[in-house]
Design a protein around this motif. Sequence first.
Motif, PDB file in Angstrom:
ATOM      1  N   ALA A 166     -27.063   6.840 -49.591  1.00  0.00           N
ATOM      2  CA  ALA A 166     -26.677   5.575 -50.214  1.00  0.00           C
ATOM      3  C   ALA A 166     -26.892   5.657 -51.720  1.00  0.00           C
ATOM      4  O   ALA A 166     -26.066   5.187 -52.518  1.00  0.00           O
ATOM      5  CB  ALA A 166     -27.467   4.420 -49.616  1.00  0.00           C
ATOM      6  N   GLY A 167     -28.014   6.265 -52.123  1.00  0.00           N
ATOM      7  CA  GLY A 167     -28.252   6.461 -53.555  1.00  0.00           C
ATOM      8  C   GLY A 167     -27.203   7.361 -54.177  1.00  0.00           C
ATOM      9  O   GLY A 167     -26.750   7.127 -55.302  1.00  0.00           O
ATOM     10  N   TYR A 168     -26.811   8.377 -53.439  1.00  0.00           N
ATOM     11  CA  TYR A 168     -25.777   9.286 -53.916  1.00  0.00           C
ATOM     12  C   TYR A 168     -24.447   8.561 -54.094  1.00  0.00           C
ATOM     13  O   TYR A 168     -23.778   8.683 -55.116  1.00  0.00           O
ATOM     14  CB  TYR A 168     -25.646  10.435 -52.918  1.00  0.00           C
ATOM     15  N   LEU A 169     -24.076   7.741 -53.096  1.00  0.00           N
ATOM     16  CA  LEU A 169     -22.838   6.964 -53.198  1.00  0.00           C
ATOM     17  C   LEU A 169     -22.893   5.997 -54.378  1.00  0.00           C
ATOM     18  O   LEU A 169     -21.954   5.894 -55.160  1.00  0.00           O
ATOM     19  CB  LEU A 169     -22.605   6.176 -51.901  1.00  0.00           C
ATOM     20  N   ALA A 170     -24.023   5.288 -54.490  1.00  0.00           N
ATOM     21  CA  ALA A 170     -24.149   4.294 -55.556  1.00  0.00           C
ATOM     22  C   ALA A 170     -24.089   4.933 -56.938  1.00  0.00           C
ATOM     23  O   ALA A 170     -23.606   4.327 -57.891  1.00  0.00           O
ATOM     24  CB  ALA A 170     -25.455   3.517 -55.390  1.00  0.00           C
ATOM     25  N   SER A 171     -24.556   6.181 -57.036  1.00  0.00           N
ATOM     26  CA  SER A 171     -24.618   6.835 -58.351  1.00  0.00           C
ATOM     27  C   SER A 171     -23.246   7.091 -58.952  1.00  0.00           C
ATOM     28  O   SER A 171     -23.106   7.160 -60.169  1.00  0.00           O
ATOM     29  CB  SER A 171     -25.372   8.162 -58.239  1.00  0.00           C
ATOM     30  N   PHE A 172     -22.219   7.235 -58.126  1.00  0.00           N
ATOM     31  CA  PHE A 172     -20.910   7.523 -58.716  1.00  0.00           C
ATOM     32  C   PHE A 172     -19.834   6.495 -58.378  1.00  0.00           C
ATOM     33  O   PHE A 172     -18.722   6.589 -58.885  1.00  0.00           O
ATOM     34  CB  PHE A 172     -20.420   8.922 -58.311  1.00  0.00           C
TER      35      PHE A 172
END
Length: 246
Positions: A166-172
Amino acid sequence: MDISQADIAVWPLPTAPTRARGGGFSREQLLRRLGEVAGRGALGSGLSALTEYVGASHYLLARYDLSQDSGLDHVVCSDWPFDVVRRLSGVITALHAKTTELEKCLAVLQPCFHALPDNTELPRGISREYCAITFNVGRLRFSLMLLVPEDVILSQESLRDVTLLAGYLASFTTRAEVRHDRDFELTERELECLFWIAEGKTSEEIAVILGISRNTINNYITSVMRKTATRTRSEAIAYAVRNNLV
Protein backbone atom coordinates in the motif's frame (compact mmCIF):
# COMPACT_ATOMS: atom_id res chain seq x y z
CA MET A 1 6.92 7.16 -12.75
CA ASP A 2 6.74 3.91 -14.75
CA ILE A 3 6.47 0.90 -12.46
CA SER A 4 6.66 -2.63 -13.83
CA GLN A 5 5.81 -5.97 -12.25
CA ALA A 6 9.53 -6.61 -11.97
CA ASP A 7 9.90 -3.44 -9.88
CA ILE A 8 7.26 -4.66 -7.45
CA ALA A 9 8.77 -8.12 -7.23
CA VAL A 10 12.02 -6.81 -5.75
CA TRP A 11 10.29 -5.58 -2.59
CA PRO A 12 11.56 -7.54 0.47
CA LEU A 13 8.26 -9.10 1.54
CA PRO A 14 8.37 -11.24 4.70
CA THR A 15 7.96 -15.00 4.48
CA ALA A 16 4.28 -15.93 4.68
CA PRO A 17 1.89 -18.65 3.55
CA THR A 18 1.01 -18.47 -0.15
CA ARG A 19 -2.59 -17.73 0.78
CA ALA A 20 -3.75 -15.13 3.30
CA ARG A 21 -6.28 -16.41 5.82
CA GLY A 22 -9.63 -15.39 4.41
CA GLY A 23 -8.01 -14.08 1.22
CA GLY A 24 -9.03 -14.98 -2.30
CA PHE A 25 -5.68 -15.57 -4.02
CA SER A 26 -1.97 -16.10 -3.49
CA ARG A 27 0.83 -13.56 -3.09
CA GLU A 28 2.11 -14.41 -6.57
CA GLN A 29 -1.31 -13.61 -8.03
CA LEU A 30 -1.39 -10.37 -6.03
CA LEU A 31 1.95 -9.25 -7.46
CA ARG A 32 0.74 -10.00 -10.99
CA ARG A 33 -2.42 -7.95 -10.43
CA LEU A 34 -0.46 -5.04 -9.00
CA GLY A 35 1.92 -5.22 -11.94
CA GLU A 36 -1.05 -4.84 -14.27
CA VAL A 37 -2.41 -1.70 -12.54
CA ALA A 38 0.87 -0.07 -11.51
CA GLY A 39 1.66 1.46 -14.88
CA ARG A 40 -1.80 3.01 -15.06
CA GLY A 41 -1.49 4.57 -11.63
CA ALA A 42 -4.83 3.00 -10.68
CA LEU A 43 -4.74 3.41 -6.92
CA GLY A 44 -8.30 2.15 -6.37
CA SER A 45 -7.71 -1.03 -8.36
CA GLY A 46 -4.47 -1.69 -6.49
CA LEU A 47 -6.07 -1.15 -3.08
CA SER A 48 -8.97 -3.37 -4.08
CA ALA A 49 -6.50 -6.16 -4.91
CA LEU A 50 -4.73 -5.72 -1.56
CA THR A 51 -8.07 -5.77 0.26
CA GLU A 52 -9.15 -8.99 -1.42
CA TYR A 53 -5.76 -10.60 -0.81
CA VAL A 54 -5.87 -10.07 2.95
CA GLY A 55 -9.48 -11.19 3.20
CA ALA A 56 -11.04 -7.81 4.02
CA SER A 57 -14.13 -6.41 2.31
CA HIS A 58 -13.59 -2.61 1.95
CA TYR A 59 -10.60 -0.24 1.98
CA LEU A 60 -10.10 3.40 2.94
CA LEU A 61 -6.80 5.22 2.47
CA ALA A 62 -6.50 8.51 4.34
CA ARG A 63 -3.87 11.16 4.97
CA TYR A 64 -3.40 10.64 8.70
CA ASP A 65 -1.53 13.94 9.06
CA LEU A 66 -4.58 15.81 7.70
CA SER A 67 -7.09 14.15 10.02
CA GLN A 68 -7.29 17.32 12.11
CA ASP A 69 -9.28 18.83 9.23
CA SER A 70 -13.02 19.13 9.33
CA GLY A 71 -14.79 17.34 6.52
CA LEU A 72 -13.40 14.48 4.43
CA ASP A 73 -10.45 16.16 2.68
CA HIS A 74 -8.06 13.66 4.26
CA VAL A 75 -9.64 10.71 2.43
CA VAL A 76 -7.46 9.78 -0.57
CA CYS A 77 -9.30 6.73 -1.92
CA SER A 78 -12.10 4.56 -0.53
CA ASP A 79 -14.86 2.10 -1.34
CA TRP A 80 -16.45 2.29 2.12
CA PRO A 81 -20.15 3.26 2.26
CA PHE A 82 -20.25 7.07 2.41
CA ASP A 83 -22.21 7.25 5.68
CA VAL A 84 -19.61 5.04 7.36
CA VAL A 85 -16.78 7.25 6.07
CA ARG A 86 -18.54 10.34 7.37
CA ARG A 87 -18.88 8.83 10.85
CA LEU A 88 -15.32 7.52 10.79
CA SER A 89 -14.03 11.04 10.10
CA GLY A 90 -14.94 12.10 13.61
CA VAL A 91 -13.42 8.96 15.08
CA ILE A 92 -10.10 9.59 13.28
CA THR A 93 -10.00 13.18 14.48
CA ALA A 94 -10.60 12.11 18.08
CA LEU A 95 -7.95 9.38 17.93
CA HIS A 96 -5.42 11.76 16.39
CA ALA A 97 -6.02 14.38 19.08
CA LYS A 98 -5.50 11.86 21.90
CA THR A 99 -2.37 10.24 20.45
CA THR A 100 1.06 11.52 21.47
CA GLU A 101 3.86 11.92 18.96
CA LEU A 102 5.71 8.96 20.48
CA GLU A 103 2.62 6.77 20.18
CA LYS A 104 2.25 7.82 16.54
CA CYS A 105 5.84 6.75 15.84
CA LEU A 106 5.41 3.39 17.58
CA ALA A 107 2.15 2.71 15.70
CA VAL A 108 3.75 2.82 12.24
CA LEU A 109 3.27 -0.52 10.41
CA GLN A 110 1.47 -1.98 13.43
CA PRO A 111 -2.09 -3.21 12.69
CA CYS A 112 -4.59 -1.89 15.24
CA PHE A 113 -8.28 -2.70 15.61
CA HIS A 114 -10.81 -0.03 16.51
CA ALA A 115 -14.57 -0.18 17.00
CA LEU A 116 -16.91 1.94 14.91
CA PRO A 117 -19.60 3.96 16.74
CA ASP A 118 -22.57 1.82 17.77
CA ASN A 119 -25.00 3.83 15.65
CA THR A 120 -23.02 3.21 12.45
CA GLU A 121 -24.98 1.16 9.92
CA LEU A 122 -22.70 -1.38 8.26
CA PRO A 123 -23.29 -3.73 5.32
CA ARG A 124 -24.68 -7.11 6.40
CA GLY A 125 -22.03 -9.50 7.72
CA ILE A 126 -19.34 -6.84 8.31
CA SER A 127 -17.59 -6.67 11.69
CA ARG A 128 -17.97 -3.51 13.79
CA GLU A 129 -14.19 -3.53 14.29
CA TYR A 130 -12.01 -2.18 11.50
CA CYS A 131 -8.28 -2.66 11.05
CA ALA A 132 -6.06 0.42 10.73
CA ILE A 133 -2.40 0.49 9.72
CA THR A 134 -0.36 3.68 9.46
CA PHE A 135 2.69 4.09 7.24
CA ASN A 136 4.86 6.90 5.93
CA VAL A 137 5.57 7.87 2.34
CA GLY A 138 8.36 10.40 2.63
CA ARG A 139 7.03 13.07 5.00
CA LEU A 140 3.40 12.12 4.42
CA ARG A 141 1.61 9.81 6.82
CA PHE A 142 -1.15 7.56 5.59
CA SER A 143 -3.58 5.24 7.28
CA LEU A 144 -5.05 2.21 5.50
CA MET A 145 -8.33 1.15 7.12
CA LEU A 146 -10.02 -2.12 6.31
CA LEU A 147 -13.54 -3.34 6.96
CA VAL A 148 -13.58 -7.07 7.62
CA PRO A 149 -16.29 -9.77 7.35
CA GLU A 150 -17.40 -11.09 10.74
CA ASP A 151 -16.06 -14.60 10.09
CA VAL A 152 -12.59 -13.58 8.89
CA ILE A 153 -9.40 -13.45 10.97
CA LEU A 154 -6.72 -11.35 9.30
CA SER A 155 -3.23 -12.83 9.06
CA GLN A 156 -0.55 -10.60 10.61
CA GLU A 157 1.94 -11.63 7.92
CA SER A 158 -0.51 -10.87 5.14
CA LEU A 159 -1.30 -7.51 6.75
CA ARG A 160 2.41 -6.69 6.63
CA ASP A 161 2.51 -7.59 2.94
CA VAL A 162 -0.48 -5.33 2.35
CA THR A 163 1.00 -2.44 4.32
CA LEU A 164 4.30 -2.47 2.43
CA LEU A 165 2.57 -2.67 -0.93
CA ALA A 166 0.00 0.00 0.00
CA GLY A 167 2.89 2.33 0.79
CA TYR A 168 4.46 1.43 -2.53
CA LEU A 169 1.22 2.18 -4.40
CA ALA A 170 0.70 5.45 -2.53
CA SER A 171 4.26 6.57 -3.28
CA PHE A 172 3.69 6.82 -7.02
CA THR A 173 -0.07 7.14 -7.48
CA THR A 174 -0.97 9.93 -5.06
CA ARG A 175 1.42 12.61 -6.26
CA ALA A 176 -1.23 14.31 -8.32
CA GLU A 177 -4.06 13.51 -5.92
CA VAL A 178 -2.68 14.39 -2.49
CA ARG A 179 -3.51 17.89 -1.36
CA HIS A 180 -0.45 20.07 -0.82
CA ASP A 181 -2.08 22.80 1.20
CA ARG A 182 0.41 25.48 2.22
CA ASP A 183 -1.39 25.79 5.53
CA PHE A 184 0.39 22.57 6.47
CA GLU A 185 3.85 23.66 5.31
CA LEU A 186 6.21 25.31 7.76
CA THR A 187 7.63 28.72 6.87
CA GLU A 188 11.34 29.51 7.09
CA ARG A 189 10.80 31.38 10.37
CA GLU A 190 8.84 28.47 11.82
CA LEU A 191 11.58 26.05 10.80
CA GLU A 192 14.17 28.34 12.42
CA CYS A 193 12.19 28.38 15.66
CA LEU A 194 11.80 24.61 15.50
CA PHE A 195 15.55 24.21 15.03
CA TRP A 196 16.37 26.37 18.06
CA ILE A 197 13.73 24.63 20.18
CA ALA A 198 15.44 21.34 19.32
CA GLU A 199 18.70 22.93 20.45
CA GLY A 200 17.13 23.54 23.87
CA LYS A 201 16.66 27.30 23.54
CA THR A 202 13.86 29.15 25.32
CA SER A 203 11.55 31.66 23.62
CA GLU A 204 13.57 34.52 25.12
CA GLU A 205 16.85 33.10 23.79
CA ILE A 206 15.39 32.47 20.33
CA ALA A 207 14.05 36.04 20.29
CA VAL A 208 17.56 37.38 20.89
CA ILE A 209 19.07 35.06 18.25
CA LEU A 210 16.51 36.00 15.56
CA GLY A 211 16.16 39.63 16.60
CA ILE A 212 12.38 39.57 17.05
CA SER A 213 10.08 39.75 20.07
CA ARG A 214 9.35 36.89 22.44
CA ASN A 215 5.62 37.14 21.66
CA THR A 216 6.34 36.71 17.96
CA ILE A 217 8.47 33.65 18.72
CA ASN A 218 5.63 32.16 20.76
CA ASN A 219 3.24 32.82 17.89
CA TYR A 220 5.56 30.97 15.51
CA ILE A 221 5.83 28.05 17.92
CA THR A 222 2.06 27.91 18.35
CA SER A 223 1.70 27.84 14.57
CA VAL A 224 4.24 25.02 14.32
CA MET A 225 2.32 22.90 16.83
CA ARG A 226 -0.97 23.58 15.06
CA LYS A 227 0.42 22.57 11.67
CA THR A 228 2.14 19.46 13.01
CA ALA A 229 -0.82 18.46 15.23
CA THR A 230 1.42 18.38 18.31
CA ARG A 231 0.58 19.63 21.79
CA THR A 232 3.96 20.32 23.40
CA ARG A 233 7.39 21.50 22.33
CA SER A 234 8.77 18.03 22.98
CA GLU A 235 6.22 16.50 20.63
CA ALA A 236 7.04 19.14 18.01
CA ILE A 237 10.74 18.24 18.29
CA ALA A 238 9.93 14.54 17.91
CA TYR A 239 7.84 15.33 14.84
CA ALA A 240 10.68 17.41 13.37
CA VAL A 241 13.27 14.69 13.96
CA ARG A 242 11.02 11.98 12.45
CA ASN A 243 10.40 14.09 9.34
CA ASN A 244 14.02 15.28 8.94
CA LEU A 245 13.09 18.93 9.52
CA VAL A 246 15.96 19.60 11.93
